[in-house]
Design an enzyme around this catalytic site. Structure first.
Site, PDB file in Angstrom:
ATOM      1  CG  LEU A 165       4.289  -0.967  14.196  1.00 22.25           C
ATOM      2  CD1 LEU A 165       5.096  -2.218  13.856  1.00 22.25           C
ATOM      3  CD2 LEU A 165       5.189   0.262  14.205  1.00 22.25           C
ATOM      4  CG  ASP A 166       1.071   3.492   9.214  1.00 28.71           C
ATOM      5  OD1 ASP A 166       0.366   3.880  10.158  1.00 28.71           O
ATOM      6  OD2 ASP A 166       1.706   4.262   8.471  1.00 28.71           O
ATOM      7  CG  LEU A 167      -2.560  -2.871   6.490  1.00 29.82           C
ATOM      8  CD1 LEU A 167      -2.982  -4.112   7.269  1.00 29.82           C
ATOM      9  CD2 LEU A 167      -3.628  -2.473   5.480  1.00 29.82           C
ATOM     10  CB  THR A 198       4.769  -0.170   9.111  1.00 32.61           C
ATOM     11  OG1 THR A 198       4.531   1.049   8.405  1.00 32.61           O
ATOM     12  CG2 THR A 198       6.137  -0.118   9.761  1.00 32.61           C
ATOM     13  NE  ARG A 239       2.883   5.043   4.519  1.00 36.36           N
ATOM     14  CZ  ARG A 239       1.785   4.293   4.423  1.00 36.36           C
ATOM     15  NH1 ARG A 239       1.225   3.788   5.513  1.00 36.36           N
ATOM     16  NH2 ARG A 239       1.246   4.054   3.245  1.00 36.36           N
TER      17      ARG A 239
END
Length: 229
Positions: free
Chosen positions: A66-68, A70, A167
């Site tokens: 997961l993105d930082l 998120t 996003r």
């Protein structure tokens, strides 16, 4: 669009990483926003989901990320067989991921699909961009959960799994996710309002379908000014 400076990495404490499920083969954790999925470059970025869980359970292996910014559900394998099996499930699109998001604006409808190819923005790394010539096919499904005066709560399901897909796709149709410092032109401050709230997949050891849920840590209440988040 210029890339804003990367903020200093200040990871949440290990206690903020809540365990949702544990067995002999895999772990499912609820990642807080602001924590890396795997260690980054340099000792200052060593704190991550993988490092925190390895301290508790011994050797573990990443399956997806997961993105930082998120939050939400993330799977970690406890052996190489499970890592390989789950990686193949992701590659074959047999893992269903559902996200919750707060976005800007009034949605034109109650559901839809965003089918736009995504490529790298070589001039503005780490941004991605819609690239109709060389981008990879990318598709996101969305459903309107609640419409506010200035913002909306959406349920999202990525059909593909490109970097920054949700996003960029939402920003590309004029509804950037609140708190997105990379793709929201009027971003000021605050967390990214994107949460991985549901995972459905086949357990590699048992062969049975499993489902995990995580409640979103935000809602439309209290979101009053959509230019100051």
């Amino acid at each position: 669009m210029s890339v804003p400076p990367e903020p200093e990495y200040c990871p949440p404490a290990p206690e903020a990483l809540a365990l949702v499920h544990a067995d002999d083969d895999l772990l499912v954790a609820n990642k807080p926003a602001g924590l890396l999925s795997v260690p980054g470059r340099g000792n200052h970025k060593s704190a991550s989901v993988l490092s925190y869980l390895s301290e508790r359970y011994g050797p573990v292996f990443d399956v997806h990320r997961l993105d930082l910014d998120t939050s939400g559900l993330i799977i970690v394998a406890r052996n190489r067989f499970v890592q390989s099996n789950l990686a193949q499930q992701f590659a074959d699109r047999k893992v269903s991921k559902t996200y919750e998001a707060l976005v800007r604006g009034q949605m034109a409808g109650v559901s839809g699909a965003i089918d736009l190819p995504i490529g790298r923005d070589w001039n503005e790394r780490p941004l991605r961009r819609i690239d109709h010539d060389a981008g990879k096919s990318s598709k996101t499904l969305w459903w309107l959960e609640k419409q506010g005066e200035l913002n909306a709560h959406l349920r999202l399901r990525p059909v593909t799994g490109r970097t920054h897909q949700l996003r960029l796709h939402l920003a590309s149709i004029g509804h950037p996710i609140l708190g997105d410092r990379l793709y929201d032109n009027v971003y000021r401050s605050g967390r990214l309002h994107l949460h991985a709230g549901r995972l459905d997949f086949t357990h590699p050891a048992t062969g049975k379908p499993v489902q995990f849920l995580s409640a979103k840590p935000f809602d439309l209440r209290g979101v009053k000014d959509n230019t100051r988040l």
